[in-house]
Design a protein around this motif. Structure first.
Motif, PDB file in Angstrom:
ATOM      1  N   MET A 175      39.900  13.350 -18.073  1.00 44.13           N
ATOM      2  CA  MET A 175      41.036  12.497 -17.726  1.00 44.13           C
ATOM      3  C   MET A 175      42.117  12.569 -18.801  1.00 44.13           C
ATOM      4  O   MET A 175      43.313  12.702 -18.487  1.00 44.13           O
ATOM      5  CB  MET A 175      40.573  11.065 -17.536  1.00 44.13           C
ATOM      6  CG  MET A 175      41.688  10.117 -17.129  1.00 44.13           C
ATOM      7  SD  MET A 175      41.096   8.488 -16.657  1.00 44.13           S
ATOM      8  CE  MET A 175      40.262   8.894 -15.121  1.00 44.13           C
ATOM      9  N   VAL A 176      41.736  12.479 -20.063  1.00 42.76           N
ATOM     10  CA  VAL A 176      42.715  12.565 -21.147  1.00 42.76           C
ATOM     11  C   VAL A 176      43.395  13.926 -21.135  1.00 42.76           C
ATOM     12  O   VAL A 176      44.622  14.029 -21.292  1.00 42.76           O
ATOM     13  CB  VAL A 176      42.033  12.299 -22.502  1.00 42.76           C
ATOM     14  CG1 VAL A 176      43.012  12.542 -23.648  1.00 42.76           C
ATOM     15  CG2 VAL A 176      41.500  10.879 -22.562  1.00 42.76           C
ATOM     16  N   SER A 177      42.607  14.969 -20.944  1.00 42.14           N
ATOM     17  CA  SER A 177      43.178  16.318 -20.883  1.00 42.14           C
ATOM     18  C   SER A 177      44.175  16.424 -19.733  1.00 42.14           C
ATOM     19  O   SER A 177      45.213  17.089 -19.849  1.00 42.14           O
ATOM     20  CB  SER A 177      42.063  17.354 -20.713  1.00 42.14           C
ATOM     21  OG  SER A 177      41.138  17.281 -21.775  1.00 42.14           O
ATOM     22  N   GLY A 178      43.874  15.764 -18.614  1.00 46.19           N
ATOM     23  CA  GLY A 178      44.788  15.777 -17.475  1.00 46.19           C
ATOM     24  C   GLY A 178      46.118  15.122 -17.803  1.00 46.19           C
ATOM     25  O   GLY A 178      47.187  15.625 -17.413  1.00 46.19           O
ATOM     26  N   PHE A 179      46.102  14.000 -18.518  1.00 41.89           N
ATOM     27  CA  PHE A 179      47.351  13.346 -18.909  1.00 41.89           C
ATOM     28  C   PHE A 179      48.149  14.215 -19.886  1.00 41.89           C
ATOM     29  O   PHE A 179      49.386  14.290 -19.807  1.00 41.89           O
ATOM     30  CB  PHE A 179      47.054  11.981 -19.530  1.00 41.89           C
ATOM     31  CG  PHE A 179      46.893  10.877 -18.529  1.00 41.89           C
ATOM     32  CD1 PHE A 179      47.983  10.142 -18.110  1.00 41.89           C
ATOM     33  CD2 PHE A 179      45.651  10.571 -17.994  1.00 41.89           C
ATOM     34  CE1 PHE A 179      47.848   9.121 -17.177  1.00 41.89           C
ATOM     35  CE2 PHE A 179      45.496   9.549 -17.063  1.00 41.89           C
ATOM     36  CZ  PHE A 179      46.601   8.825 -16.644  1.00 41.89           C
ATOM     37  N   ALA A 183      51.882  15.854 -19.252  1.00 44.61           N
ATOM     38  CA  ALA A 183      53.025  15.752 -20.164  1.00 44.61           C
ATOM     39  C   ALA A 183      53.612  17.120 -20.494  1.00 44.61           C
ATOM     40  O   ALA A 183      54.822  17.263 -20.703  1.00 44.61           O
ATOM     41  CB  ALA A 183      52.600  15.038 -21.444  1.00 44.61           C
ATOM     42  N   TRP A 184      52.769  18.138 -20.505  1.00 41.98           N
ATOM     43  CA  TRP A 184      53.207  19.486 -20.889  1.00 41.98           C
ATOM     44  C   TRP A 184      53.952  20.203 -19.760  1.00 41.98           C
ATOM     45  O   TRP A 184      54.971  20.859 -19.992  1.00 41.98           O
ATOM     46  CB  TRP A 184      51.984  20.298 -21.339  1.00 41.98           C
ATOM     47  CG  TRP A 184      52.301  21.684 -21.801  1.00 41.98           C
ATOM     48  CD1 TRP A 184      53.239  22.049 -22.728  1.00 41.98           C
ATOM     49  CD2 TRP A 184      51.676  22.889 -21.366  1.00 41.98           C
ATOM     50  NE1 TRP A 184      53.236  23.416 -22.902  1.00 41.98           N
ATOM     51  CE2 TRP A 184      52.278  23.959 -22.075  1.00 41.98           C
ATOM     52  CE3 TRP A 184      50.656  23.173 -20.465  1.00 41.98           C
ATOM     53  CZ2 TRP A 184      51.906  25.286 -21.897  1.00 41.98           C
ATOM     54  CZ3 TRP A 184      50.274  24.495 -20.296  1.00 41.98           C
ATOM     55  CH2 TRP A 184      50.890  25.533 -20.995  1.00 41.98           C
ATOM     56  N   GLY A 458      50.074   6.980 -24.984  1.00 40.42           N
ATOM     57  CA  GLY A 458      51.180   7.751 -25.542  1.00 40.42           C
ATOM     58  C   GLY A 458      51.806   8.685 -24.535  1.00 40.42           C
ATOM     59  O   GLY A 458      53.041   8.818 -24.465  1.00 40.42           O
ATOM     60  N   MET A 459      50.983   9.358 -23.727  1.00 40.24           N
ATOM     61  CA  MET A 459      51.515  10.292 -22.732  1.00 40.24           C
ATOM     62  C   MET A 459      52.259   9.553 -21.616  1.00 40.24           C
ATOM     63  O   MET A 459      53.271  10.035 -21.113  1.00 40.24           O
ATOM     64  CB  MET A 459      50.383  11.131 -22.129  1.00 40.24           C
ATOM     65  CG  MET A 459      49.684  12.062 -23.116  1.00 40.24           C
ATOM     66  SD  MET A 459      50.791  13.207 -23.975  1.00 40.24           S
ATOM     67  CE  MET A 459      50.990  12.371 -25.555  1.00 40.24           C
ATOM     68  N   VAL A 460      51.775   8.390 -21.260  1.00 43.18           N
ATOM     69  CA  VAL A 460      52.468   7.592 -20.234  1.00 43.18           C
ATOM     70  C   VAL A 460      53.841   7.170 -20.745  1.00 43.18           C
ATOM     71  O   VAL A 460      54.841   7.228 -20.022  1.00 43.18           O
ATOM     72  CB  VAL A 460      51.621   6.366 -19.838  1.00 43.18           C
ATOM     73  CG1 VAL A 460      52.426   5.409 -18.966  1.00 43.18           C
ATOM     74  CG2 VAL A 460      50.367   6.805 -19.103  1.00 43.18           C
ATOM     75  N   GLY A 461      53.898   6.745 -22.015  1.00 43.91           N
ATOM     76  CA  GLY A 461      55.183   6.377 -22.589  1.00 43.91           C
ATOM     77  C   GLY A 461      56.106   7.562 -22.765  1.00 43.91           C
ATOM     78  O   GLY A 461      57.321   7.458 -22.566  1.00 43.91           O
ATOM     79  N   LEU A 462      55.546   8.711 -23.113  1.00 46.64           N
ATOM     80  CA  LEU A 462      56.340   9.919 -23.346  1.00 46.64           C
ATOM     81  C   LEU A 462      56.968  10.441 -22.062  1.00 46.64           C
ATOM     82  O   LEU A 462      58.077  10.990 -22.077  1.00 46.64           O
ATOM     83  CB  LEU A 462      55.442  10.987 -23.973  1.00 46.64           C
ATOM     84  CG  LEU A 462      56.099  12.146 -24.720  1.00 46.64           C
ATOM     85  CD1 LEU A 462      56.925  11.640 -25.892  1.00 46.64           C
ATOM     86  CD2 LEU A 462      55.023  13.114 -25.216  1.00 46.64           C
TER      87      LEU A 462
END
Length: 706
Positions: A175-179, A183-184, A458-462
């Motif tokens: 899941m973290v890798s997916g977020f 972002a990428w 962090g990725m959601v905010g980014l």
């Protein structure tokens, strides 16, 4: 403490005779091993021999260092927050790499595995000290980081993902890798979910040096949660758990379905301090489940009761799960105010659980526990009355707005003081060391989960994903609150298949709370709804961690135990609807509105339980079940009925009328059963002979519904 003879007995032969004396307390903390806990942790990872002994000593030293550091942080105001989090996570990740194998079986104990762990430990120390040593330089070049900066950040993410895989599970890694991937590749995503994208360098530095890994989520664990984990470890080691479970059985054990009600109350009390539903199941379950089995509860039902009660401990004040402290920090609402609004829903949850086990006892003619199987009030209070003082102190301090960390420290000090005053709970030097190790062990999955959840935050905010998703949810369901709540519950269930409840709450809060706020819910109501939904992974199939752990103790089928736990924990889904549609959480509002919400909610929950089980004081016919279901629906979503009537007939009806109608219907149906039951009992007694047959015992009374 007296030994509990029920521990270790086989459940394959059903209910057994119980030879425990009445004056013995339940021993829910015993593990049956003379080995110190640090040696057992190392042996589970490294087997026997010198390696395990050496690693055990290292685990002990690191655990003591982590606990003493946390106490230093709590006592010394002004310590740099970023450095607190860096040091805390460094200790935790090193412990994870020592105590959790990279591979199962012998491969995890091989020389290459040891070499890999040493490399990972060295890298963890390096990436932890890098921001501390270069703190001033990193601050001066913020936004213009060097290659070394982002490489250290990327290394930290990889190390954290490996620690997550070992201590939490592979699903969260994916899941973290997916977020991160989202972002990428933002520019390649079409439609509303597309964004400008972020480079690997930006992702790494934002997670490492910005609001990511060492952000607010981990900070809550360092600042607040660890103190209460330490309190739970102290309570466990001093025997306080035995006292609270024994007290629960004294208060409820002689009722109809008493052993199950005792399990509900005892697991609730233990769950509120253990911080983990699964840990609570495996500690209290070996006592509560066999006792439920002895009086006639089916295996899967006994497991389900224990799992649902342990899960409810996470929502029960004064010490709720780690997510409650995160909620306080994210919303800026004092923790005591969160406790105040949480207490009534939590009591309603356990109230409906009591009703479920009572219905089950009457439905299956479950017998009463024998007096010889239950401790006496005199024995329980004589052995553990002093454990009430720290709990009362904690409640008083929190209600007087003492900061949670300070209140927790005072409670730990009071618990230690009262425990040392009595020989039965006094800690030896080895016990003190075991408290350090227990606190560190219980912290590992919480800290790692919160740190890696920080990457998602962090990725959601980014990327702005949270705002986009909130807008999509509101638009897709045309502003319908009920459909949005259902979607949030389903999302929570999907996330709960691989995430621990704290991480599930953090992620879901970032994604779903903005949508709920746009629909008019107050921030604390929106967060509390998400917090309740995030607990469902413990009791909802196909992945029900606490229920599966209880099934192992009860020798029951895991899926059947999961279904039973899901049924008993229905409050996790129904009470959030009351939060959304009624004044249930408006403790500062008009008293009449709060009373109406509580009374109507209790009737709705009772009607739901009866409709779901098809039984109350007697079996309900189909028409009654449908009527009970209608009564519950009228109360739970009264504004939706009002809106439906307005759409269909262009007639405006205040939602309060639907709440009143549902409450009266449910209360009337319950009253009819009560009156009918009393009349049937009166006729039965009139028909009894003057001299009852010898041998009529308490089990016959229970079968008659006494």
């Amino acid at each position: 403490m007296a030994e509990n003879p029920s521990r270790g007995r086989s459940e394959t032969s059903g209910p057994q005779e119980h030879d425990k004396p009445a004056d013995a307390l339940p021993d829910v903390e015993a593990d049956g091993s003379a080995e110190p806990v640090w040696r057992r942790i190392a042996a589970e990872r490294w087997g026997g021999g010198r390696t395990a002994s050496a690693v055990g000593v290292v685990i002990l030293v690191l655990s003591a260092a982590l606990t003493l550091f946390q106490l230093y942080v709590a006592l010394r105001a002004g310590f740099d927050a970023q450095q607190q989090r860096l040091i805390h996570l460094m200790f935790v990740m090193v412990l994870v790499f020592l105590a959790r194998p990279a591979l199962p079986g012998r491969a995890g104990r091989s020389v290459p595995a040891l070499a890999l762990d040493l490399v990972l430990i060295a890298a963890t120390v390096a990436v932890s000290f890098y921001p501390m040593v270069l703190q001033a330089e990193l601050a001066s070049r913020a936004g213009a980081y060097t290659d070394t900066d982002w490489i250290m950040g990327l290394t930290t993410i990889v190390l954290l993902l490996e620690a997550t895989r070992r201590s939490v599970g592979m699903v969260m890694v994916v899941m973290v890798s997916g977020f991160v991937f989202y972002a990428w590749i933002g520019p390649l995503i079409p439609g509303r979910f597309g964004h400008s994208g972020a480079t690997i360098q930006r992702i790494a530095t934002h997670s490492y040096l910005g609001d990511g890994i060492y952000g607010l989520t981990l900070g809550v664990v360092v600042t607040f949660v660890f103190v209460f984990i330490l309190f739970g470890a102290l309570l466990s080691k001093t025997g306080g758990g035995n006292f609270f479970v024994g007290l629960a059985y004294v208060l409820t054990g002689r009722m109809v379905g008493g052993p199950a009600k005792g399990a509900v109350l005892g697991s609730a009390l233990m769950g509120s301090v253990s911080g983990s539903a699964i840990a609570n199941v495996v500690s209290t379950g070996p006592f509560t489940i066999p006792l439920m089995r002895r009086v006639g509860y089916r295996r899967h039902d006994a497991a389900g009761v224990e799992a649902a009660a342990s899960t409810g401990g996470q929502i029960l004040p004064p010490i709720m799960g780690a997510g409650a402290f995160i909620m306080a920090e994210r919303t800026g609402i004092p923790y005591v105010d969160i406790v105040k609004v949480a207490i009534i829903p939590a009591l309603m949850y356990f109230g409906v659980m009591f009703l479920f086990v009572d219905i089950l006892a009457r439905k299956h003619a479950v017998g009463l526990a024998r007096d010889s199987e239950l401790p006496t009030m005199r024995a329980v209070m004589g052995a553990g009355w002093h454990f009430l003082a720290p709990l009362v102190l904690l409640i008083v301090l929190l209600l007087n707005y003492v900061p949670p960390t300070q209140a927790g420290l005072y409670a730990c000090g009071a618990l230690l003081l009262v425990a040392m005053l009595r020989a039965g709970s006094r800690l030896s030097p080895r016990d003190f060391l075991e408290v350090f190790v227990l606190a560190a062990r219980n912290t590992m999955p919480v800290s790692v989960a919160c740190a890696v959840a920080g990457v998602i935050v962090g990725m959601v905010g980014l990327t702005g994903l949270g705002l986009v998703l909130a807008d999509v949810l509101v638009t897709a369901f045309a502003g319908n609150l009920l459909l949005t709540l259902i979607m949030v519950a389903l999302t929570s269930l999907i996330m709960g298949m691989g995430l621990p409840v704290t991480a599930a709450y953090v992620v879901l809060a970032v994604l779903a709370v903005p949508a709920l706020q746009e629909l008019g819910l107050a921030v604390i109501v929106a967060h509390m709804i998400v917090y309740w939904y995030s607990q469902d992974s413990n009791v909802t199939p196909p992945v029900a961690f606490a229920a599966f752990a209880a099934a192992g103790i009860a020798n029951a089928r895991p899926m059947r135990a999961g279904l039973s736990a899901w049924k008993f924990a229905k409050g996790l889904y129904l009470i959030p609807m009351l939060m959304a549609y009624t004044a249930l959480m408006a403790v500062g509002g008009p008293v009449t509105d709060l009373v109406a919400a509580v009374v109507g909610g209790c009737v709705a929950l009772a009607a739901s339980a009866i409709a779901l089980e098809g039984h109350f004081l007697r079996r309900t016919v189909l028409g009654e079940r449908l009527a009970f279901a209608l009564a519950a629906a009228l109360v739970l979503v009264a504004p939706e009925w009002s809106g439906l009537l307005r759409w269909a007939l262009s007639a405006s009806v205040d939602p309060g009328w639907f709440t009143l109608a549902g409450s009266l219907l449910g209360a009337g149906l319950i009253a009819l059963q009560v009156v009918g039951h009393r009349l049937s009992r009166g006729r039965g007694r009139a028909a009894e002979p003057a001299d009852p047959a010898p041998g009529a015992g308490r089990r016959d009374e229970a079968a008659a519904g006494k």
